[in-house]
Design a protein around this motif. Structure first.
Motif, PDB file in Angstrom:
ATOM      1  N   VAL A  27       4.486   3.104  -2.553  1.00  0.00           N
ATOM      2  CA  VAL A  27       5.146   4.019  -3.496  1.00  0.00           C
ATOM      3  C   VAL A  27       6.324   3.248  -4.086  1.00  0.00           C
ATOM      4  O   VAL A  27       7.217   2.826  -3.357  1.00  0.00           O
ATOM      5  CB  VAL A  27       5.657   5.282  -2.778  1.00  0.00           C
ATOM      6  CG1 VAL A  27       6.367   6.199  -3.772  1.00  0.00           C
ATOM      7  CG2 VAL A  27       4.522   6.003  -2.091  1.00  0.00           C
ATOM      8  N   LEU A  28       6.300   3.045  -5.398  1.00  0.00           N
ATOM      9  CA  LEU A  28       7.268   2.110  -5.972  1.00  0.00           C
ATOM     10  C   LEU A  28       8.312   2.734  -6.880  1.00  0.00           C
ATOM     11  O   LEU A  28       9.258   2.073  -7.283  1.00  0.00           O
ATOM     12  CB  LEU A  28       6.521   0.993  -6.720  1.00  0.00           C
ATOM     13  CG  LEU A  28       5.669   0.133  -5.783  1.00  0.00           C
ATOM     14  CD1 LEU A  28       4.884  -0.899  -6.568  1.00  0.00           C
ATOM     15  CD2 LEU A  28       6.541  -0.547  -4.739  1.00  0.00           C
ATOM     16  N   ASP A  29       8.141   3.976  -7.245  1.00  0.00           N
ATOM     17  CA  ASP A  29       9.213   4.594  -8.031  1.00  0.00           C
ATOM     18  C   ASP A  29       9.177   6.104  -7.861  1.00  0.00           C
ATOM     19  O   ASP A  29       8.283   6.660  -7.203  1.00  0.00           O
ATOM     20  CB  ASP A  29       9.146   4.193  -9.511  1.00  0.00           C
ATOM     21  CG  ASP A  29       7.815   4.567 -10.146  1.00  0.00           C
ATOM     22  OD1 ASP A  29       7.319   5.676  -9.856  1.00  0.00           O
ATOM     23  OD2 ASP A  29       7.273   3.763 -10.914  1.00  0.00           O
ATOM     24  N   ILE A  30      10.164   6.740  -8.466  1.00  0.00           N
ATOM     25  CA  ILE A  30      10.344   8.176  -8.257  1.00  0.00           C
ATOM     26  C   ILE A  30       9.171   8.956  -8.830  1.00  0.00           C
ATOM     27  O   ILE A  30       8.654   9.880  -8.188  1.00  0.00           O
ATOM     28  CB  ILE A  30      11.684   8.618  -8.868  1.00  0.00           C
ATOM     29  CG1 ILE A  30      12.834   8.045  -8.012  1.00  0.00           C
ATOM     30  CG2 ILE A  30      11.772  10.127  -8.955  1.00  0.00           C
ATOM     31  CD1 ILE A  30      14.205   8.165  -8.627  1.00  0.00           C
ATOM     32  N   ALA A  31       8.725   8.551 -10.024  1.00  0.00           N
ATOM     33  CA  ALA A  31       7.619   9.296 -10.638  1.00  0.00           C
ATOM     34  C   ALA A  31       6.383   9.255  -9.747  1.00  0.00           C
ATOM     35  O   ALA A  31       5.723  10.266  -9.515  1.00  0.00           O
ATOM     36  CB  ALA A  31       7.307   8.705 -12.018  1.00  0.00           C
ATOM     37  N   GLN A  32       6.108   8.074  -9.218  1.00  0.00           N
ATOM     38  CA  GLN A  32       4.933   7.922  -8.358  1.00  0.00           C
ATOM     39  C   GLN A  32       5.117   8.712  -7.056  1.00  0.00           C
ATOM     40  O   GLN A  32       4.171   9.309  -6.540  1.00  0.00           O
ATOM     41  CB  GLN A  32       4.759   6.424  -8.059  1.00  0.00           C
ATOM     42  CG  GLN A  32       3.407   6.068  -7.506  1.00  0.00           C
ATOM     43  CD  GLN A  32       3.360   4.612  -7.061  1.00  0.00           C
ATOM     44  OE1 GLN A  32       4.369   3.911  -7.078  1.00  0.00           O
ATOM     45  NE2 GLN A  32       2.180   4.169  -6.672  1.00  0.00           N
TER      46      GLN A  32
ATOM     47  N   LEU B   9       6.526  11.454  -6.683  1.00  0.00           N
ATOM     48  CA  LEU B   9       6.379  12.894  -6.906  1.00  0.00           C
ATOM     49  C   LEU B   9       4.929  13.319  -7.122  1.00  0.00           C
ATOM     50  O   LEU B   9       4.627  14.505  -7.057  1.00  0.00           O
ATOM     51  CB  LEU B   9       7.209  13.319  -8.122  1.00  0.00           C
ATOM     52  CG  LEU B   9       8.732  13.249  -7.949  1.00  0.00           C
ATOM     53  CD1 LEU B   9       9.418  13.585  -9.264  1.00  0.00           C
ATOM     54  CD2 LEU B   9       9.199  14.177  -6.842  1.00  0.00           C
ATOM     55  N   THR B  10       4.045  12.368  -7.405  1.00  0.00           N
ATOM     56  CA  THR B  10       2.669  12.783  -7.690  1.00  0.00           C
ATOM     57  C   THR B  10       2.027  13.356  -6.419  1.00  0.00           C
ATOM     58  O   THR B  10       2.253  12.863  -5.310  1.00  0.00           O
ATOM     59  CB  THR B  10       1.810  11.599  -8.189  1.00  0.00           C
ATOM     60  OG1 THR B  10       1.881  10.562  -7.223  1.00  0.00           O
ATOM     61  CG2 THR B  10       2.303  11.078  -9.517  1.00  0.00           C
ATOM     62  N   LEU B  11       1.250  14.395  -6.641  1.00  0.00           N
ATOM     63  CA  LEU B  11       0.698  15.106  -5.483  1.00  0.00           C
ATOM     64  C   LEU B  11      -0.400  14.305  -4.792  1.00  0.00           C
ATOM     65  O   LEU B  11      -0.535  14.339  -3.573  1.00  0.00           O
ATOM     66  CB  LEU B  11       0.147  16.465  -5.929  1.00  0.00           C
ATOM     67  CG  LEU B  11       1.229  17.456  -6.378  1.00  0.00           C
ATOM     68  CD1 LEU B  11       0.614  18.716  -6.945  1.00  0.00           C
ATOM     69  CD2 LEU B  11       2.159  17.788  -5.205  1.00  0.00           C
ATOM     70  N   ASP B  12      -1.190  13.569  -5.606  1.00  0.00           N
ATOM     71  CA  ASP B  12      -2.328  12.872  -5.013  1.00  0.00           C
ATOM     72  C   ASP B  12      -2.085  11.366  -4.893  1.00  0.00           C
ATOM     73  O   ASP B  12      -2.977  10.611  -4.576  1.00  0.00           O
ATOM     74  CB  ASP B  12      -3.587  13.133  -5.847  1.00  0.00           C
ATOM     75  CG  ASP B  12      -3.336  12.843  -7.325  1.00  0.00           C
ATOM     76  OD1 ASP B  12      -2.159  12.575  -7.671  1.00  0.00           O
ATOM     77  OD2 ASP B  12      -4.283  12.886  -8.111  1.00  0.00           O
ATOM     78  N   GLY B  13      -0.847  10.939  -5.152  1.00  0.00           N
ATOM     79  CA  GLY B  13      -0.551   9.515  -5.076  1.00  0.00           C
ATOM     80  C   GLY B  13      -0.312   9.079  -3.642  1.00  0.00           C
ATOM     81  O   GLY B  13      -0.451   9.856  -2.694  1.00  0.00           O
ATOM     82  N   PRO B  14       0.012   7.795  -3.475  1.00  0.00           N
ATOM     83  CA  PRO B  14       0.241   7.297  -2.119  1.00  0.00           C
ATOM     84  C   PRO B  14       1.495   7.894  -1.471  1.00  0.00           C
ATOM     85  O   PRO B  14       2.348   8.451  -2.151  1.00  0.00           O
ATOM     86  CB  PRO B  14       0.413   5.786  -2.340  1.00  0.00           C
ATOM     87  CG  PRO B  14       0.761   5.621  -3.779  1.00  0.00           C
ATOM     88  CD  PRO B  14       0.170   6.785  -4.505  1.00  0.00           C
ATOM     89  N   ARG B  15       1.551   7.786  -0.175  1.00  0.00           N
ATOM     90  CA  ARG B  15       2.721   8.232   0.595  1.00  0.00           C
ATOM     91  C   ARG B  15       3.451   6.988   1.101  1.00  0.00           C
ATOM     92  O   ARG B  15       2.803   6.002   1.489  1.00  0.00           O
ATOM     93  CB  ARG B  15       2.271   9.079   1.783  1.00  0.00           C
ATOM     94  CG  ARG B  15       1.525  10.331   1.392  1.00  0.00           C
ATOM     95  CD  ARG B  15       2.479  11.388   0.816  1.00  0.00           C
ATOM     96  NE  ARG B  15       1.764  12.570   0.366  1.00  0.00           N
ATOM     97  CZ  ARG B  15       1.468  12.810  -0.913  1.00  0.00           C
ATOM     98  NH1 ARG B  15       1.814  11.951  -1.858  1.00  0.00           N
ATOM     99  NH2 ARG B  15       0.843  13.907  -1.254  1.00  0.00           N
ATOM    100  N   ALA B  16       4.771   7.069   1.171  1.00  0.00           N
ATOM    101  CA  ALA B  16       5.571   5.926   1.623  1.00  0.00           C
ATOM    102  C   ALA B  16       5.308   5.626   3.097  1.00  0.00           C
ATOM    103  O   ALA B  16       5.456   4.488   3.547  1.00  0.00           O
ATOM    104  CB  ALA B  16       7.050   6.194   1.393  1.00  0.00           C
ATOM    105  N   HIS B  17       4.964   6.654   3.837  1.00  0.00           N
ATOM    106  CA  HIS B  17       4.490   6.491   5.216  1.00  0.00           C
ATOM    107  C   HIS B  17       3.142   7.199   5.268  1.00  0.00           C
ATOM    108  O   HIS B  17       3.019   8.333   4.787  1.00  0.00           O
ATOM    109  CB  HIS B  17       5.450   7.125   6.236  1.00  0.00           C
ATOM    110  CG  HIS B  17       6.796   6.476   6.271  1.00  0.00           C
ATOM    111  ND1 HIS B  17       7.236   5.726   7.335  1.00  0.00           N
ATOM    112  CD2 HIS B  17       7.806   6.455   5.365  1.00  0.00           C
ATOM    113  CE1 HIS B  17       8.464   5.271   7.087  1.00  0.00           C
ATOM    114  NE2 HIS B  17       8.827   5.710   5.897  1.00  0.00           N
ATOM    115  N   ALA B  18       2.166   6.561   5.865  1.00  0.00           N
ATOM    116  CA  ALA B  18       0.802   7.072   5.782  1.00  0.00           C
ATOM    117  C   ALA B  18       0.689   8.511   6.287  1.00  0.00           C
ATOM    118  O   ALA B  18      -0.102   9.296   5.773  1.00  0.00           O
ATOM    119  CB  ALA B  18      -0.133   6.160   6.567  1.00  0.00           C
TER     120      ALA B  18
END
Lengths: 828, 289, 181
Positions: free
Chosen positions: A136-141, A143-152
């Protein structure tokens, strides 16, 4: 030679710190000797932004030449707990990554070897098997519901989401004749002191249920509330974690706060090695993994009347705190929460604060902490209000400022703004800038097709942090459950030695600001001595000196709180001395006069007692003076401002004891060929209450300005599309040199704070808050003469030549990419 | 940030260097001033087994004016070149460019040949060597070969220098008296690494522009004396054709844009310098008469 | 030719601020580390180890340069001057150091040792640099505390003083504003 020597003696007011520093006799953390047998640490760090760890094999490293031990995640799990966070969050930071890594630079193992060279050799023998995960590399990403998580295993990247409402912002917004909005971002940057972190740690295994005790010397600079976090992580009582600090620290600007996790790590390393260990952070480690200012995305909106008066503000803010919510985050939000309405009398306010985790370095204290982020949004908005309503920005300021007779002023979200005369400070700034001449120059430049702009910024600069402010992130029920937290203790000790010498101890952990000079001056004045007669020791020792959770070098707590505590301690000790010697002088205690190294009764200057003899008396003959109380040999004072309360049940918080004011003006020209910004004039007007040492105060302003100039024009901690860190050295992260920094014109007004003993407020952080946005406003103003200037309002920091030239192209109605014919401008 | 271990050899004679390079080849690194190599070693981006230090090799310290130019030995520092009294007269482009290299303390140790050997795509000296049609003398036990700048720089940080060779000298031809020069550079910070640099030489009948904008190797372009509009068209072509891979599209666009504007300015400045020089010469001739 | 194996301890001898000093180190040891850790001259500071910050600047045979970009073995037999050698023989500050103190030109002081050594070299140049040249000579030094303004003022003041004295007494030996080791 003696004539020459006297010619080069110090004048009054010069710094007591300087002679040693100028002669190479500084005592910085890495200059202090170590015990024989001390091992040197090198830390293996993650090369991935986000990856599962399939294995960390240290066996070859353990066998490498000169290696005595390797600390691994298993040791860390066995001997410690993760670092506690300020909020209840689903993931806590371990000091070594165990199953997965979550940012580039996250520690994986520590090698302890006979020297640093050998330790680094052994790092290369450690085999790490990564299984990359999407970062996860920025704030927009985030916030996305289906995007990656910073911790799995996180359900979502948002770890805090709080909304606040003060007054009736919805009604004010609905009724407003104008609504002015802005969406804006503040990048990751950092203060980059020239000296990196140093930790020397030793473990004493006996007692305490097997955990023993730890002793540490480090240039960590607080806040000492983190001492509790370290002790809890190490599973020892705080008394069993002894921290000591060196005399000299090579700059911190907040960033050395982040060393607390390294202290825990090195304590465990010392335990593993069974020997003292020393770690000297190198520049690459510092840039990559120490800390960062919190990146922010803000939506800000104002309800504005026709005359420019702001009736209500709405903030929707999202902070990127990196891979872990590291204490004291989310303090970047809450330090500024009470004064989110800035210098303006706005009683309706709506706020939503969200905190997201990303796969970047955890954030923390960086000069201005919280202020640069808030003011970059708020002060850009004020400029937009002026543009949108066709008003002179100076009128917008004057119409919205808190009136001078309204102080102390309770801001909408709870700040009790102590004192000021904002209109007067603005007037002083305009006078110093010769605004009429500048505007003539701007008209002339524009008539020649040049891009010349004038920008402003008004900033309320909080100082002396309320230890309870971060609990505003909790709900009132959670706060009630946790118990109240508030206050901002400052500790100072003044003591007398057996020959009558005076030593002062302080808890402010100076990092170059000249605290020892100011304290020596204050105490000398109280006792009628010269500053050179007073020794000030700032090398705090948690087992011997007076300190509290508020101790440390941050939030400009020195001038308002610590110097005040010193003053009170010195006066109390002097009064007790007067009690003891009044009989000798045949006068009342209050009539004892301390002057020129001696004592006399008021009105009888011919009958004097030598001060040193009187001061030393109780050491040699304590029984002689018991009637007048205990021997006056030492006085310790804990001072806390009375106005710092825990957040109220309706979420109002007075996060700081004092609030200074800064009004900045910047006139600049954009080179149309290169996009480079040339500052023509910069005026910074400060009201920091009573100035204790004007030259040192100006030094803080100049230094803060230079750092902020870097933040405005060249500095950013950059990551590439895979989350790899791209600012590892000082050739990638560009600090301004003396060729880049113009000399600002500094002017002062002084409205003393009613809440600090000396009427002083902080002054070191204002420019970090005001200067980036002031420059951005000037750039926006310069671009406003372009035909399609509405296209270049999205100003992002840093305003590098490339960024600015793209804005110029946008303003000319050209695509920002591809080659374009450029009008050749004047190059200076 | 400490270098990995290496064997260290202090070279006293060039023959020793050739012999050791033959022996160790790619596992050896040549240390001259160290201002490019040492940061790389400290960061462990390179880990040579043997470090061959030529900085005390007297034979490589010569800065020699030759009939047609300047011969600069491998150990000659940038500061020494810059302080050569006739530099501004004989190679004005180099006199204009050298102050942009690093900073005074770096130039005091950094060598001209070392910078060429390093071949950093954003370094000024490779650009100048290309613009000036300089040559490099590569030496090994197999003998010496002279190679033109255009053939020397192969890719970013990659040169025609073979593992058993070292740069013994750089040859920089003197500029003609009827030429004018200009060197312009733009960086994020005044003393930072160049984003775009342009070296321009204006002769009585031709113009030359060498460009550094983030592409792998320096590019040199020759033009007849064209009007400004035509030059701009030519520069647009260069800008479009640059092979860039910057961190961001904005940065790419910026460099292309700067190549045009900075290049034009450099060419104009070089022509003005040429005309000034001609005017001074005319005055001198007049005076002599 | 001198050749040292990678883990061999090499004897390195330097004249440090007028005193012959010796120590042993591996060939790869940086001069900055040798000065600080082996010889105990901790006045020279290390800020970046890539040559960018300038804190570690010392003079080798009179020339200001980065000690982090030099190997200790390369300094063998050289004459090294560091910040510890700047004060006068009686320990009092030299003119340059004095000017910095009087003008509040330093804060944390971590960068100052390197800056002083560059200035010491500058003050020995003849002709002395003009005011407008001074920032360029100091641009290889990063300071994060002061914003440079007071530093530049102090250095300009010292250069001007030296120039003034030399103009007044052209015959006398050059006065350089720093103590000669």
């Amino acid at each position: 030679m003696s004539e020459r020597a006297s010619r080069f003696g110090p004048s009054a007011g010069t710094r007591v710190e300087d002679a040693a520093l100028l002669c190479g006799r500084g005592q910085f953390a890495d200059d202090l000797g170590c015990k024989p047998g001390t091992l040197h640490a090198a830390i293996l760090r993650s090369s991935h932004a986000h990856a599962r760890l399939r294995g960390v094999d240290v066996s070859a490293a353990e066998r490498a030449v000169g290696v005595r031990a390797v600390l691994t995640a298993d040791d860390v799990t066995r001997w410690s707990r993760p670092l506690l966070a300020a909020l209840r969050v689903p993931v806590l930071q371990p000091v070594l990554a165990k199953d997965a890594v979550h940012y580039v630079g996250e520690p994986l193992a520590v090698v302890l070897a006979e020297n640093r060279y050998l330790a680094e050799d052994a790092l290369e023998a450690i085999r790490v098997e990564y299984e990359p995960l999407p970062p996860v590399l920025d704030i927009a990403q985030a916030l996305t519901l289906d995007g990656p998580r910073a911790h799995a295993d996180l359900a979502q990247n948002i770890v805090s989401d709080r909304s606040y409402c003060y007054g009736d912002p919805d009604a004010a917004l609905a009724a407003a004749s104008h609504r002015v909005r802005l969406q804006i971002a503040y990048p990751r940057n950092t203060a980059t002191p020239l000296e990196c972190g140093v930790v020397v740690a030793e473990h004493f295994p006996d007692g305490n249920g097997g955990h023993g005790a730890y002793e540490v010397m480090s240039n960590f600079t607080g806040p000492m509330s983190l001492h509790a976090v370290m002790a809890m992580a190490l599973q020892v009582p705080e008394s069993h974690l002894r921290l000591r600090f060196p005399r000299d620290v090579g700059g911190s600007f907040g960033t050395k706060q982040s060393l607390f996790s390294a202290i825990v790590l090195l304590c465990l390393a010392a335990r593993k090695a069974g020997a003292p260990v020393k770690w000297v952070e190198d520049r690459r480690e510092h840039m990559t993994a120490a800390t960062s200012a919190t990146a922010r995305r803000s939506h800000i909106e104002a309800a504005v009347q026709d005359d420019g008066r702001i009736a209500a503000l709405s903030f929707d803010q999202i902070d990127d705190v990196g891979a872990y919510l590291r204490a004291p985050e989310p303090a970047t939000f809450y330090r500024m929460h009470g004064c989110l309405t800035g210098a303006y009398a706005i009683q309706h306010l709506r706020v939503r604060n969200r905190v997201v985790l990303t796969n970047k370095t955890p954030t923390g204290l960086v000069r201005g902490f919280g202020g640069p982020q808030v003011y970059f949004a708020l002060e850009r908005l004020v400029q937009r209000i002026a543009v949108q309503l066709g008003l002179d920005p100076l009128d917008v300021y004057r119409r919205n400022f808190i009136a001078k007779d309204a102080f102390p002023y309770r801001a909408a979200a709870g700040a009790l703004i102590d004192s000021g005369d904002y209109a007067a400070t603005l007037a002083v700034a305009l006078q110093a800038a010769d605004i009429t001449a500048l505007r003539d120059r701007q008209r002339q430049a524009r008539s020649e097709g040049r891009l010349y702009g004038i920008g402003f910024a008004a900033v309320v600069e909080p100082s002396i942090s309320n230890m309870g402010y971060v609990t505003a992130a909790l709900t009132a029920e959670q706060r009630a459950h946790a118990g109240p937290k508030q206050g901002a203790l400052a500790a100072a000790t003044v003591q007398i030695d057996p020959l009558g010498g005076i030593t002062v101890g302080i808890d402010s952990m100076p990092a170059g600001q000249g605290h020892r000079t100011v304290c020596a001056q204050r105490v000398a004045a109280v006792f009628g001595l010269a500053p050179g007669d007073i020794v000030v020791n700032s090398e705090l020792d948690t087992q011997k000196d007076a300190w509290s959770i508020a101790a440390g070098n941050y939030s400009c707590r020195f001038a308002g709180a610590v110097a005040g505590a010193v003053q009170i301690a010195a006066q109390r000790l002097r009064d007790r001395v007067a009690q003891h010697c009044a009989d000798l002088l045949g006068c009342a205690p209050q009539d004892v006069v301390f002057a020129a190294g001696s004592l006399h009764a008021r009105g009888q200057p011919e009958h004097i007692l030598p001060l040193a003899r009187v001061l030393s008396g109780p050491h040699w003959a304590p029984a002689l003076s018991t009637e007048a109380g205990p021997p006056p040999l030492r006085e310790t004072v804990f001072f806390t401002p009375e106005t710092l309360h825990a957040p109220s049940s309706d979420d109002r918080v007075n996060a700081s004891a004092t609030y200074g004011f800064v009004f900045d003006l910047c006139a600049l020209e954009i080179d149309r060929t290169t996009g480079r910004v040339y500052i023509d004039r910069y005026v910074t007007a400060h009201d920091a209450g009573r100035l204790l040492h004007p030259a040192l105060a100006d030094g803080q302003v100049r230094g803060g300005f230079a750092q902020a100039l870097g933040a405005a024009l060249s500095e950013e901690l950059r990551y590439d599309g895979q989350g790899r860190f791209a600012s590892q050295t000082l050739s990638d992260y560009l600090l301004p040199t003396c060729l880049d920094v113009p000399a600002p014109i500094i002017v002062h007004t002084q409205t003393p704070s009613p809440f600090t003993p000396l009427g002083a407020k902080g002054i070191g952080e204002g420019n970090s808050m005001s200067t980036p946005v002031c420059i951005a406003n000037a750039v926006a103003d310069a671009l406003s003469s372009l035909p399609q200037s509405e296209h270049c309002q999205d100003l992002r920091l840093p305003l590098t030549p490339a960024t600015v030239l793209a804005l110029v192209a946008g303003g000319q109605g050209q695509a920002a990419t591809g080659t374009v014919a450029v009008q050749t401008g004047k190059i200076r | 940030m400490k270098p990995a271990p290496f064997e260290y050899v202090r070279i006293d004679h060039p023959d020793e260097l050739s012999a050791l390079l033959t022996e160790h080849g790619p596992e050896a690194a040549v240390l001259a001033g160290g201002q490019s190599l040492m940061p790389i070693l400290n960061l462990r981006l390179r880990r040579p087994r043997v470090l061959l230090d030529l900085s005390r090799c007297r034979a490589l310290h010569d800065l020699t004016p030759t009939s047609g130019g300047l011969q600069i030995g491998a150990a000659v520092t940038q500061a020494t070149v810059l302080s050569w009294p006739r530099l501004a007269h004989q190679v004005p482009l180099l006199a204009l460019a050298l102050p942009h290299v690093g900073n005074p303390q770096i130039r005091s140790r950094g060598t001209l040949c070392g910078s060429l050997a390093h071949a950093h795509p954003q370094a000024e000296l490779p650009l100048c060597l290309a613009a000036l049609d300089g040559e490099i003398v590569l030496r090994s036990q197999r003998g010496e070969r002279r190679i033109a700048a255009a053939d020397f720089f192969i890719a970013a940080q990659k040169t025609a220098c073979r593992p058993d060779e070292y740069i013994a000298q750089a040859h920089i031809p003197c500029q003609s008296i009827d030429e004018g020069s200009a060197f312009l550079e733009v960086a994020v910070r005044v003393t930072g690494q160049a984003q775009v640099a342009c070296a321009a030489i204006a002769g009585p009948h031709r113009l030359r522009l060498a460009v550094l904008a983030g592409q792998a190797t320096p590019q040199v372009h020759d033009y007849p004396l064209l009007p400004e509009a035509d030059l701009r068209d030519q520069l647009d072509i260069i800008a479009r054709s640059l092979a860039l891979s910057c961190a961001s599209a904005d940065d790419d666009a910026y460099r292309r844009q700067l190549v045009v504007s900075l290049g034009l300015n450099a060419l104009k400045q070089a022509q003005r310098a040429r005309d000034r020089r001609a005017a001074v010469d005319a005055q001198i001739m007049e005076h002599r008469r | 030719m001198k050749r040292w194996k990678q883990s061999e301890l090499v004897p390195v001898q330097v004249e440090l601020n007028g005193v012959q000093r010796r120590g042993l180190c591996e060939p790869r040891v940086l001069l900055s580390d040798f000065l600080r850790d082996t010889l105990g001259a901790t006045g020279t500071h290390v800020g970046c180890e890539t040559g960018e910050c300038g804190a570690c600047t010392i003079r080798v045979d009179g020339v200001a340069q980065r000690s982090c970009l030099t190997l200790a073995v390369q300094a063998d037999g050289r004459c090294i001057e560091t910040v510890e050698g700047l004060a006068q023989a009686d320990g009092s500050l030299c003119e340059l150091q004095h000017a910095l103190r009087e003008r509040f030109a330093l804060q944390c002081g971590f960068c100052i040792p390197g800056i002083l050594m560059t200035c010491a070299e500058m003050l020995k140049r003849r002709p002395l640099p003009e005011d407008e040249q001074i920032p360029g000579l100091l641009a290889g030094h990063l300071c994060r505390c002061t914003g440079y303004t007071d530093l530049l003022a102090a250095v300009r003041h010292t250069v001007a003083e030296v120039r003034r004295r030399e103009a007044a007494h052209p015959a006398s030996a050059p006065s350089v504003g720093v103590h000669d080791a």
